[in-house]
Design a protein around this motif. Structure first.
Motif, PDB file in Angstrom:
ATOM      1  N   ASN A 267      -4.833  -5.028   7.395  1.00 49.74           N
ATOM      2  CA  ASN A 267      -5.091  -4.711   5.991  1.00 49.74           C
ATOM      3  C   ASN A 267      -4.191  -5.567   5.098  1.00 49.74           C
ATOM      4  O   ASN A 267      -3.170  -6.087   5.542  1.00 49.74           O
ATOM      5  N   ILE A 268      -4.573  -5.713   3.824  1.00 51.73           N
ATOM      6  CA  ILE A 268      -3.722  -6.469   2.905  1.00 51.73           C
ATOM      7  C   ILE A 268      -2.502  -5.635   2.541  1.00 51.73           C
ATOM      8  O   ILE A 268      -2.575  -4.418   2.429  1.00 51.73           O
ATOM      9  N   THR A 269      -1.382  -6.320   2.360  1.00 49.54           N
ATOM     10  CA  THR A 269      -0.137  -5.625   2.051  1.00 49.54           C
ATOM     11  C   THR A 269       0.859  -6.599   1.444  1.00 49.54           C
ATOM     12  O   THR A 269       0.783  -7.801   1.686  1.00 49.54           O
ATOM     13  N   ALA A 270       1.768  -6.054   0.644  1.00 50.00           N
ATOM     14  CA  ALA A 270       2.826  -6.895   0.088  1.00 50.00           C
ATOM     15  C   ALA A 270       4.015  -6.948   1.033  1.00 50.00           C
ATOM     16  O   ALA A 270       4.871  -7.818   0.923  1.00 50.00           O
ATOM     17  N   SER A 271       4.097  -5.979   1.978  1.00 50.22           N
ATOM     18  CA  SER A 271       5.198  -5.964   2.950  1.00 50.22           C
ATOM     19  C   SER A 271       4.628  -5.676   4.330  1.00 50.22           C
ATOM     20  O   SER A 271       3.693  -4.892   4.460  1.00 50.22           O
ATOM     21  N   ASP A 272       5.165  -6.319   5.342  1.00 49.98           N
ATOM     22  CA  ASP A 272       4.630  -6.196   6.704  1.00 49.98           C
ATOM     23  C   ASP A 272       5.594  -5.375   7.563  1.00 49.98           C
ATOM     24  O   ASP A 272       6.784  -5.690   7.606  1.00 49.98           O
ATOM     25  N   PRO A 273       5.197  -4.336   8.298  1.00 54.96           N
ATOM     26  CA  PRO A 273       3.846  -3.770   8.337  1.00 54.96           C
ATOM     27  C   PRO A 273       3.490  -3.036   7.036  1.00 54.96           C
ATOM     28  O   PRO A 273       4.378  -2.737   6.251  1.00 54.96           O
TER      29      PRO A 273
END
Lengths: 199, 199
Positions: free
Chosen positions: B62-68
């Protein structure tokens, strides 16, 4: 749960554009993520550059990167004719024709009492000043759109300019070239009949 | 005659967006000139920020600004269910329901032989790895769209996952809540009949 902030903000920005609702804005935002880095950077810079570098010509009101605009600076153009249009886009359309070599004046709108738009809200005063200061101009060609507002604006300007002894003309109305009489609306047919010319 | 370069470049950029032709791009570019300076600056920055700061979650895609991503990090969510969807937008739609508290897996597309899209082109391999490495997951809920490609993709994943002894389910198909039978298409009616439940 909400979209991550960077994408939420981009969706908000797309939604500020006309005719773009939340679903389309989402689609455009996701598309942006898949675009080339270079294209996104170019887009980002183009937005700021257009806003920063595009001005209105102080003479004719058309958009330009340098003031006065290219047409107003070009002394080889016919200095005795001015076409009055509603929008910068109209100037582009007329220039594409490659048959007119005079000047322009861009109103940036039309008179529209319903929307509370009067003569002070569009670029009419500068047209009058221009005609007073520039005695070379012999003809004003009214090329506002063939809408009720466009017609009313043309009439208003004609009444304003004519007393100064300047010739005022209006673009002809009639059948579009290549169109079928069968599909023409009544007003267009009436204007075509009214404006018929002897062969 | 052409548009001044700053506006021509902005029109070009708008035209790179899907579903936006030259006329709409012109309209958007002129609209941009009339926008608030702050809005244009925000738009410009949002484009670059989204492209720079949005990544795909290394776990679910999924799209995210922080991983995970926030869902994958949240250990209070049910760790035994994974819903498989085509797009990040589908995750948003399911989250709005407020009834599902498990995990997600985003494929970023569907199998589509016509478009030359095979299993390697979408996020399937990472799903298999995830299921192998995480024994907590007991159920895979297939929520690809009810299109031929969505169905085929669901079938493909089911065949891949089932042998590992994981329960595989598919969202129910049937009449939309509030819809009229009269206007339902035949496939939807057939699915609704097939999936009828005893009261």
């Amino acid at each position: 749960m909400q979209y991550p902030e960077p994408i939420a903000r981009l969706i908000d920005s797309y939604m500020k554009l006309p005719g773009i609702g939340s679903k389309t804005a989402e689609r455009l935002a996701f598309y942006t993520l898949d675009m080339d880095n270079d294209d996104v950077t170019a887009f980002s810079q183009a937005l700021v550059a257009a806003k920063r570098d595009i001005h209105y010509c102080s003479i004719c009101g058309n958009i330009t990167a340098s003031d006065p605009c290219a047409v107003c600076r070009d002394k080889t153009r016919d200095q005795d004719q001015v076409i009055v249009v509603e929008q910068p886009k109209d100037v582009m359309a007329l220039e594409k024709m490659n048959e007119y070599h005079g000047l322009y004046h861009v109103l940036h709108g039309v008179l529209s009492p319903i929307d509370g738009k009067g003569p002070e809200d569009i670029n009419i005063r500068s047209l009058v000043t221009r005609l007073q200061q520039n005695e070379q101009i012999k003809e004003v060609i009214l090329a506002t759109n063939a809408t009720p507002e466009g017609e009313a604006t043309a009439m208003y300007i004609a009444r304003l300019v004519k007393p100064a002894g300047i010739k005022v003309t209006r673009l002809a109305h009639g059948l579009a070239v290549g169109s079928d009489i069968e599909y023409a609306d009544e007003m267009t047919l009436f204007k075509a009949l009214e404006g018929r010319q002897e062969l």
